[in-house]
Each structure stands twice: as C-alpha cells, then as structure tokens.
Write an enzyme that holds these catalytic residues in place. Sequence first.
Site, PDB file in Angstrom:
ATOM      1  N   LYS A  27       0.902  -1.086  -0.128  1.00  0.00           N
ATOM      2  CA  LYS A  27       0.001  -0.035  -0.036  1.00  0.00           C
ATOM      3  C   LYS A  27       0.794   1.306  -0.175  1.00  0.00           C
ATOM      4  CE  LYS A  27      -3.805   1.761   2.858  1.00  0.00           C
ATOM      5  NZ  LYS A  27      -4.421   1.731   4.114  1.00  0.00           N
ATOM      6  N   SER A  59      -9.603   1.700   3.415  1.00  0.00           N
ATOM      7  CA  SER A  59      -8.559   2.445   2.276  1.00  0.00           C
ATOM      8  C   SER A  59      -7.630   1.575   1.857  1.00  0.00           C
ATOM      9  CB  SER A  59      -7.621   3.569   3.269  1.00  0.00           C
ATOM     10  OG  SER A  59      -6.902   3.006   4.467  1.00  0.00           O
ATOM     11  N   SER A 114      -9.993  -0.644   7.504  1.00  0.00           N
ATOM     12  CA  SER A 114      -9.430  -0.440   6.307  1.00  0.00           C
ATOM     13  C   SER A 114      -8.678  -1.615   5.676  1.00  0.00           C
ATOM     14  CB  SER A 114      -8.390   0.801   6.393  1.00  0.00           C
ATOM     15  OG  SER A 114      -9.027   2.103   6.465  1.00  0.00           O
TER      16      SER A 114
END
Length: 540
Positions: A126, A206, A230
């Site tokens: 990420k 996210s 997330s």
Amino acid sequence: MKKRSLAALTATLVVVPLVAAAPGQRARAAESGPGDAARPAESTLVGGVDLDTVTIPELQARMDRGSLSSLRLTLAYLRRIKAVDPRINAVLRTSPTALRQAAASDLRHRLGKSRGPLDGIPVLLKDNVNTRDMPTTAGSLALAGKAPDSDADLVGKLRAAGAVILGKTNLSEWANFRAAKPTSGWSAVGGQTNNPYVLDRNPCGSSSGSAAALAASLAQVAIGTETDGSIVCPAGMNGVVGLKPSLGVVSQSGVVPISAEQDTAGPMARNVIDAALTLSVLGGRDIERPDGAPSLTDASLTDAAGRPGGLRGKRIGLWRLPSLGAEVDALMTRTAERLTDAGAEVVEVSMPYQERLAELEFPALLSEFHRDIDAYLPTREGPQDLAELIEFNRTHPREQTCFAGQELFEQALAAPPTTDPEYRAMRAELTDLSRRSIDEVMAAHGLDAIASPANPPAWTTDCARGDNDVIPSSTPAAVAGYPSLSVPAGFVGELPVGLLLMAGDRQDAELLSLGAAVEHRLDAWRAPRYLPSTPSGTSR
C-alpha cells in the site's frame, strides 16, 4: 506469559497445503505443456500452477525443485498488471528492481540458501508504506516528490526474508482521513480503483488497491493498513483474506499515520495460509501470549485447514448486524448453518458499548492524527505540518477532482492536544470499553471467536455522493487493538461479502487457525469477472 514463536507458526503453516488443497482450487494446476509460454498475458496459469489458487508453500516447493523460478513468477505478475490493471486501476507503480530481486532469490534457491517462506514471492505494498526506492504518497500530491530516505521497518523485514517488492498500490487518499464524505479507492495520485467483480462498484477503503490487486491476481500477497476497517472491509468487498493483527505485532515505523493508538499494517492474501506466513515475516519476533493461551500444537493449523473436523467443538458468537441488509443477514444465516454442520457451535450475541465507542472514537482520532502527522511530515519533502498540508490542498486543484472536502484535516487542526486531560479520558474509556466489549462476550459464552459480516455488498462509486459505508463490525477489535480476520463468506449477486472473525489480545495465531478452518469449510472464493455493472437491486 506464554509465547508462541512466529517461526514455529511458519513451520506449521508450510505443511498445510500438503495435507489439503487450498480453498477454491479447481485442479487447473496441471503441469504446463509446450504451449504454456504462448499463453495470453491475462492467463492465471504459469509454470504449471494457477495464480488464482496457488499457495506460497506450493510455490516454494516448486522453486525448491527447480520447476518454477521467482523470475518467471514475477514476470507473470508484471504481465498481468500490464494486461489487467487498466480495468481496475489498483497498482500505482511497479518496482524497477523487481526482476533483479527475483533473480537473486533464484540464486539463493539454487544454492540451498532460501531465506524462508516469502523468498522469491511477489508482494505489493500500500502506498502509505515507506520505500526508499519508490515514491510513497499516501495518495496525495503533497508527498509525490522525492522518495523517503529509508524503508519502513516492515519493508526491511520483507526484504530480509527475500520477498520481491513488486510495487505500490493505490489507496483512499490519506487512508480515508481527509474528507467528511470521501470516496473510497480514490486518490489524487492514482485516481479511482474499481472493484474487480463489478467495475462500477467500490472496493472499500482505505487498502483498496491492495485488495483489488489480490482479487485480480496481480501479486501473491499484499500489505494493507488499518485504523478501523481499512484492511478487513476491502478484503471482504473484494473477496480476499485480510488480517488486522494485534496492535504492536507489526511495527508502524515508516508508515504514514492516523493514530498510533489504533494503526497497524497487516497481510492481505487470497487464502489464510499466505496471510499467516506473511504475518510471520512482518512480525519478525515472538508474539507475547496472554496467560493460559494454548500452544500451537493445541490449535494446529494443519488440523484446522487440512481436515473438515477443524471446527468441531469450536464456539463462535454471531453478531448479525442486520443494518447491513436482508441479503447479508441471509448469508450470515447460511454461513452459521455451514459452520454448525462442520461441528462448530454458533450462538447469537450482541456487542455492548458500541454506541459509546462510536461517540468517542472520532474525536480521539482527530487529536491523535494531528500529533502523528505532524511528527511524520518533517521526515519528508513537502508540507511540514498539518496546517501546511491543508493549505496545499486548497491551492492544488487536482486534489479536488473527486471531492474537495478536507473537513477532517480542519477538525484535527482544531482538536485538543493529546496532553489534554479530556482527550486522555476519552482514549482511556475507549480502550476499556472496546476490550470489555470483546472480552466480556467471549467469556460469557465461552467463545473461541466472534463473527460478523465484514461488509455490505459493494455500493456504486460516486464522487458526488461519497461512500455508503457505515460498517460497525470492525470497530471493537480496531479500537481494542485486538486481531480481526476477514475471510470470504459468499456473494450477494455478483458481489463478495466477507465474514469477520475477531478474538482477544495477541490471539492472532488462534484466529488464523480458526480462520483457516472456516475458509476451508465455506470454500466461498471465486474469480472476478470484471463485469461493467450489475442490476441495482443486488446492492445499495
């Protein structure tokens, strides 16, 4: 306190796929024929294995035998990114050194010096995880300049384990902590990530890009981060596995923060085995165990994943959350029946203190974000504190192309400092009530875990409306710092829904063991079809 060695966890997990095939495996992994090299770039077949279903131990066994190389595996994933990612927009960039890393791993395998289960395995990160050789932006143009000076601690552990750092994934900008009505999966740097199952649906946030990339088989594993939901929501909404570890198991050094009191990175994968093996590397040390916690041999992942009896005698509390819709509730009923048929005892539970947790969590996070982002920004070029970051967003139109708001930034700037007695009382109450909400329910019913839906069916992506994402299931474990694990539970129409499992502090290994058994029983994974849309009646 008892301890469970992460090295022992790794050793146990490696033998699991030799006992039973991974869930969803469809016998497409026959040895490759002469035409294998001519397969289209979108093919999931490489070197005689199906990327959709193969596990890390199976890959390692082939690399040890010399029938598959890390270089060939990495090339296959790079080709899939080039061919498939334009539809989902999950991968921001690939590493210019990925093939060099793979070649180095192949040399170690030939010399009999493999560094362990992740040696040669392609991993996506990420893009809020610092990498010294690639930009780390948190999705924001404010950080899109020079790369960080050093890797995050967890990246250092991955490199030391021989993993191939394949590239960086898109995310909800600033991990969804900027606007009051954000659109998950959108960032000014990367644009909008789409759900691979139905392309006009949202991937949740996210860790949107990490989950969508795994669903599309663009890497073997990925790293996500979570403050509250997330990891586990994107995992559920994209039909993959996501583990939010106990707070402190994985170092947060070098990860763009929201709150040190709740933030953690964690592994995401297409199966529990790969997630657990990745955790064994990310943790990089023994996990301290609560007094009385069972040993690994008492909750063997070999038994849990390899034999249908792995659920026999397990007690699971079902927290239904009917607010997520009748179709999700019906899926939870079917899930409970399947677990019961496998020998588990499923009892319905309610979770106390949730209204109070909802009242307290957001104000506490505002104070913590202001403190932690002001500590992180001076390590990077660009805005040096939250006030400068707010001004940057005001003066850069590209930051406003999906939504203009930065209300959370503005509220955090005005929030009381973390030295304020009122804030300290809030965080103390949050910690107490969140832990009690799990501990008391588990003790009252003699539970091994609490289960709930991880997500509703994916909503349509809409910048003007923002997310439709009131999903309370992640909050108890997120605020308590306890582990939670999302595994595929099934589908509402074409859209995946995950089953969220949570347990007590530092019970990560027990939760993974139970999750492997649940995964094996439900066998709910299926490959995405990249549909452009689906009838509106199948979700909100």
